[in-house]
Design an enzyme around this catalytic site. Structure first.
Site, PDB file in Angstrom:
ATOM      1  N   ILE A  94       0.796  -1.144   0.021  1.00  0.00           N
ATOM      2  CA  ILE A  94      -0.049   0.072  -0.076  1.00  0.00           C
ATOM      3  C   ILE A  94       0.925   1.220  -0.017  1.00  0.00           C
ATOM      4  O   ILE A  94       1.766   1.472   0.803  1.00  0.00           O
ATOM      5  CB  ILE A  94      -1.117  -0.074   1.275  1.00  0.00           C
ATOM      6  CG1 ILE A  94      -1.948  -1.093   1.211  1.00  0.00           C
ATOM      7  CG2 ILE A  94      -1.711   1.350   1.125  1.00  0.00           C
ATOM      8  CD1 ILE A  94      -2.616  -1.562   2.681  1.00  0.00           C
ATOM      9  N   CYS A  95       0.619   2.203  -0.908  1.00  0.00           N
ATOM     10  CA  CYS A  95       1.257   3.370  -0.803  1.00  0.00           C
ATOM     11  C   CYS A  95       0.596   4.688  -0.586  1.00  0.00           C
ATOM     12  O   CYS A  95      -0.717   5.019  -1.073  1.00  0.00           O
ATOM     13  CB  CYS A  95       1.868   3.798  -2.435  1.00  0.00           C
ATOM     14  SG  CYS A  95       2.549   5.135  -2.548  1.00  0.00           S
ATOM     15  N   VAL A  96       0.538   5.038   0.643  1.00  0.00           N
ATOM     16  CA  VAL A  96      -0.139   6.171   1.412  1.00  0.00           C
ATOM     17  C   VAL A  96       0.609   7.083   2.028  1.00  0.00           C
ATOM     18  O   VAL A  96       1.715   6.421   2.828  1.00  0.00           O
ATOM     19  CB  VAL A  96      -1.360   5.650   1.854  1.00  0.00           C
ATOM     20  CG1 VAL A  96      -0.969   4.833   3.164  1.00  0.00           C
ATOM     21  CG2 VAL A  96      -2.325   6.823   2.495  1.00  0.00           C
TER      22      VAL A  96
END
Length: 228
Positions: A94-96
């Site tokens: 996940i890229c956040v």
């Protein structure tokens, strides 16, 4: 990926345990928590797809992994359920921003989970890990939504409870970091000792029985000789 329980300071473990217990008792709306009794540094969760999004109706299994430098370093998040989303890589990573440059130790795990849920409502194509999903979101939303909903129907629907399954990523060490590990180990040792003692007694009893039998035979033989 091994458990980081033994690498985290006791005070950090206590804080993590306290927060995970609070999350399990009072989870954010639309999110279920499945704490591991064996590894507090790996938190399994299930996020319900928000209404009004291509993910509605789906249940997406996810896990957060706390590294040895937590909370100075943010946890790592992975979707275990396959999903078509600009900010989720092909391996579920996940890229956040909250898991990167915007992370602050005081934010906590609840904030992380809520941010990831919000990511299903408002994807960020500017930091896309899935470039195709990011491109479609910007250029052809209808096609993006169609693809996302199709994968939701295939992978996230069908009665999945969101509970962790045996094949969900690396398995934590048995009893890793469990405060009662020593007691469990002692209990096992006592059980083994008891079992060995029982076996020894049994063997001793058998041996004693055999010796008694031999002695009886000798006595009977002597009596027979006297009769002669």
């Amino acid at each position: 990926m091994n458990s980081n329980v033994e690498n985290l300071p006791p005070q950090v473990l206590r804080l993590v345990y306290k927060e995970v217990s609070a999350l399990a008792a009072d989870p954010p709306e639309g999110i279920k928590i499945y704490p591991s009794e064996e590894d507090i540094t790996e938190l399994h969760t299930a996020i319900e797809g928000p209404e009004g999004t291509p993910y509605a109706g789906g249940v997406f299994r996810m896990r957060l992994v706390l590294g040895k430098d937590f909370p100075a370093v943010p946890p790592r998040g992975y979707f275990l359920t396959k999903i078509f989303h600009p900010n989720v890589g092909h391996k579920g990573e996940i890229c956040v921003n909250v898991l990167k440059r915007d992370w602050k130790a005081e934010l906590g795990l609840r904030h992380v989970l809520l941010t990831i849920k919000c990511l299903l409502i408002h994807p960020n194509p500017e930091s896309a890990l899935n470039e195709e999903a990011g491109r479609l979101l910007l250029e052809d939303y209808a096609e993006y939504a169609s693809r996302a909903h199709l994968l939701t129907e295939i992978h996230a629907m069908g009665g999945s409870s969101g509970a962790p399954e045996p094949g969900d990523g690396p398995q934590p060490k048995k009893h890793a970091g469990d405060p009662s590990k020593r007691a469990i180990t002692a209990g096992v040792a006592n059980t083994v000792a008891t079992a060995n003692g029982t076996n020894s007694s049994s063997a001793s009893g058998t041996s004693s029985s055999n010796n008694t039998g031999v002695a009886k035979k000798k006595t009977d033989k002597k009596r027979a000789l006297r009769r002669l």
